[in-house]
Each structure stands twice: as C-alpha cells, then as structure tokens.
Design a protein around this motif. Structure first.
Motif, PDB file in Angstrom:
ATOM      1  N   ARG A   1       1.904  -3.421  -6.718  1.00  0.00           N
ATOM      2  CA  ARG A   1       2.182  -2.775  -8.161  1.00  0.00           C
ATOM      3  C   ARG A   1       0.881  -2.697  -9.182  1.00  0.00           C
ATOM      4  O   ARG A   1       1.126  -1.800  -9.959  1.00  0.00           O
ATOM      5  N   ASP A   2      -0.006  -3.186  -8.737  1.00  0.00           N
ATOM      6  CA  ASP A   2      -1.149  -3.190  -9.492  1.00  0.00           C
ATOM      7  C   ASP A   2      -2.448  -2.083  -8.815  1.00  0.00           C
ATOM      8  O   ASP A   2      -3.254  -1.764  -9.327  1.00  0.00           O
TER       9      ASP A   2
ATOM     10  N   ALA B   1      -4.809 -13.417  -6.634  1.00  0.00           N
ATOM     11  CA  ALA B   1      -5.317 -12.108  -7.238  1.00  0.00           C
ATOM     12  C   ALA B   1      -6.423 -11.597  -6.428  1.00  0.00           C
ATOM     13  O   ALA B   1      -6.633 -10.442  -6.577  1.00  0.00           O
ATOM     14  N   ASP B   2      -6.912 -12.337  -5.661  1.00  0.00           N
ATOM     15  CA  ASP B   2      -8.088 -11.919  -4.975  1.00  0.00           C
ATOM     16  C   ASP B   2      -8.292 -12.484  -3.559  1.00  0.00           C
ATOM     17  O   ASP B   2      -9.420 -12.225  -2.947  1.00  0.00           O
TER      18      ASP B   2
ATOM     19  N   LEU C   1      -0.273   4.714  -6.314  1.00  0.00           N
ATOM     20  CA  LEU C   1      -0.782   4.094  -7.227  1.00  0.00           C
ATOM     21  C   LEU C   1      -0.002   3.897  -8.558  1.00  0.00           C
ATOM     22  O   LEU C   1       1.041   4.484  -8.486  1.00  0.00           O
ATOM     23  N   PRO C   2      -0.132   2.928  -9.402  1.00  0.00           N
ATOM     24  CA  PRO C   2       0.904   2.866 -10.596  1.00  0.00           C
ATOM     25  C   PRO C   2       0.962   3.950 -11.395  1.00  0.00           C
ATOM     26  O   PRO C   2       2.112   4.301 -11.903  1.00  0.00           O
TER      27      PRO C   2
ATOM     28  N   GLU D   1      -9.745  -2.595  -3.598  1.00  0.00           N
ATOM     29  CA  GLU D   1      -9.419  -2.706  -5.070  1.00  0.00           C
ATOM     30  C   GLU D   1      -9.072  -1.195  -5.664  1.00  0.00           C
ATOM     31  O   GLU D   1      -9.492  -0.320  -5.043  1.00  0.00           O
ATOM     32  N   PRO D   2      -8.406  -1.147  -6.781  1.00  0.00           N
ATOM     33  CA  PRO D   2      -8.160   0.081  -7.462  1.00  0.00           C
ATOM     34  C   PRO D   2      -9.239   1.143  -7.665  1.00  0.00           C
ATOM     35  O   PRO D   2      -9.203   2.142  -7.435  1.00  0.00           O
TER      36      PRO D   2
END
Length: 291
Positions: A104-105, A171-172, A59-60, A127-128
C-alpha cells in the motif's frame, strides 16, 4: 462443489491476474500485452511490453507497474498511457523477472525465474523511488506472493521446493523466515522436469482469502487448492485438461475466483496455438490482503 466457467479464451499464456476497480488485469506472455477485462469479457489492451510482461501491481496513485521479464526492468504506465522505466534491476537479478507484489506504500518485491537445472535465486525489494536491494536469497523458484491484510506477513510460493514460505515484514526488511505450508517432501533432483514430477503440489500463483487460507495454482496437477497454514489442503478445484498457473479473488464481493489456465507454458506451442484461457467460479470466502 463449484465448477469453473470460461471468462475469456483465445489467449497465449496469462499470468499475474490482478483485480482492480471492476476489472481483471493480466499479462499475456507471448502476445506481449497487458489486458484489462471487464466482467462481460470486454478486453482493453493496457500496454505492449516487447520484452514480455509478467508481474503487475499498482502504485498508491493508481499508476500501473509492469515487470518486463527479459530485460529485467519494471515499467510504469503513466496517465497518458506511455511506459517509462521505473526501475532497472538487471544488476541484481540473476535471471528473468517473474511475479510482483506492490504494497500500500508503493514498495514492491518480485521473484525471478530459475534456469535449468533448478537452482535457488533471490527476492528483491524496490522502493517507490526505484532504489532496489536483495531482501531474501536461496529461494527455490519463488513465484506468487501475498501480503496479509495487516501488512505484517509476506507469503511466497517456492515452486520447485513444494512449499509456501513466510516472512515477517518491517519497514525496511524481511525477517523470521519460516515454512508456512509444507506441501510434501523436498524434491530429490535438480532436473526441473523430474522435480515437477516428484512434487505433490507445484505452487505457482497464489491469492489470500479472509479466513487466512491461500488459494494455490498447482501448475503440475491441473487444479487449484486452498491451503491452510501448516499445509492441510481444505479444498480442491479441478481445471480439467488445462494446467493452472495463477489465480486471483475478485468481483464486486471478492468471491469470484479467477484461474489462469493453459495446455502448456512452452513459448513455441503457446504462441502458435493461443489455447490459454481464464476460468472463473464463485467461492464462499472473499479476498483478503494483497494483491
């Protein structure tokens, strides 16, 4: 031509090598451990995953994500070393989980092991916050993945389909699915053993270099091949008597090529004999993209 030397040995079956902060991280399937190796070979056990670790990513904020294959979960290693469930995708995954790539996100996708006979399966994006969805289907045993440095292209190794497949990344979603490299004719059977025997290159783990070429661990032919877009093989490195199942570029300058090798991936033999190793050699073109 560069030759491999042994980095570490005495392992059961390693997969999903990742280079970060001066160490090589890898999952050892049948000891159920995630290791971090310093360049002198010193090993630290980072985690114990009873349901078999596979894909790795960060994770970032630096926390490690680990695919727990058999119960189809993604675990997160907290700063105190404890493991918690980051996402449970058992409702979406038709089989065991396999490889993973974290961008990276903090978004990540991972692929799923196909059963026998060979069948297609899906690619899932998580997703995160742990929310998950299928973003691609009808993939032939999707395996290693890389994301180009600009974050715009995802390349996936389709192990039983003799090819690397690319997607545009937004993005999605994923879009513009296409064959990035055709490595031979499509297999004419769904029997896994025959499929692998008919395949010119059996792409397993992959990594990307700064010239846009992909290093591919060829699981059936005991070698790593460096592939250009469109399919030409521009370099070949033999791993001799050991099968090659994953690879990663790392080291201080990004030019150390690591190869996860073993005489077999079958659990009974690999867990009993611990003859897997990680080899390394120097190459001219450094790492690029993710992982």
């Amino acid at each position: 031509m560069p030759e491999f030397t042994t980095f570490v040995s005495g392992l059961s079956f390693t997969e999903c090598p990742r280079w970060r902060d001066g160490r090589l991280y890898t999952s050892d399937f049948y000891t159920h451990r995630v290791f971090a190796f310093a360049m002198d070979g010193t090993a630290e056990t980072i985690a114990h995953v009873p349901q078999q670790p596979s894909g790795l990513g960060f994770l970032p904020d630096g926390r490690l994500l680990i695919v727990s294959m058999r119960d189809r979960k993604i675990l997160r290693r907290e700063t105190d070393g404890s493991l918690v469930t980051h996402a449970d995708v058992s409702a979406l995954a038709p089989g065991y989980l396999n490889d993973m790539l974290v961008d990276r996100d903090g978004h990540f996708g991972f692929d799923l092991m196909a059963g026998a006979p060979a069948r297609t399966t899906v690619l899932i994006c998580v997703e995160p916050d742990g929310a998950a969805r299928v973003v691609a289907d009808e993939l032939g045993f999707p395996n290693g993945m890389v994301l180009t440095g600009d974050g715009r292209t995802l390349i996936v190794a389709e192990t039983t389909m003799n090819r690397l497949t690319a997607f545009n990344v937004s993005a999605d979603s994923l879009s513009n699915r296409r064959i990035w490299a055709a490595l031979g004719d499509l297999p004419a059977t769904t029997k896994v053993a025959q499929t692998l025997g008919q395949t010119a290159v059996v792409p397993d783990g992959i990594c990307l270099d700064a010239e846009g070429h992909v290093w591919v661990a060829d699981a059936a032919h005991r070698r790593l091949v460096r592939v250009a877009e469109g399919g030409p093989i521009v370099e070949e490195l033999k791993t001799n008597a050991l099968g090659a199942f994953a690879c990663m570029l790392g080291g201080d300058d990004g030019r150390t090529l690591f190869a996860c090798v073993a005489p077999t991936f079958h659990e009974a033999q690999a867990s009993a004999n611990h003859q897997a190793a990680i080899l390394m050699t120097k190459v001219a073109v450094p790492h690029a993209g993710l992982p």
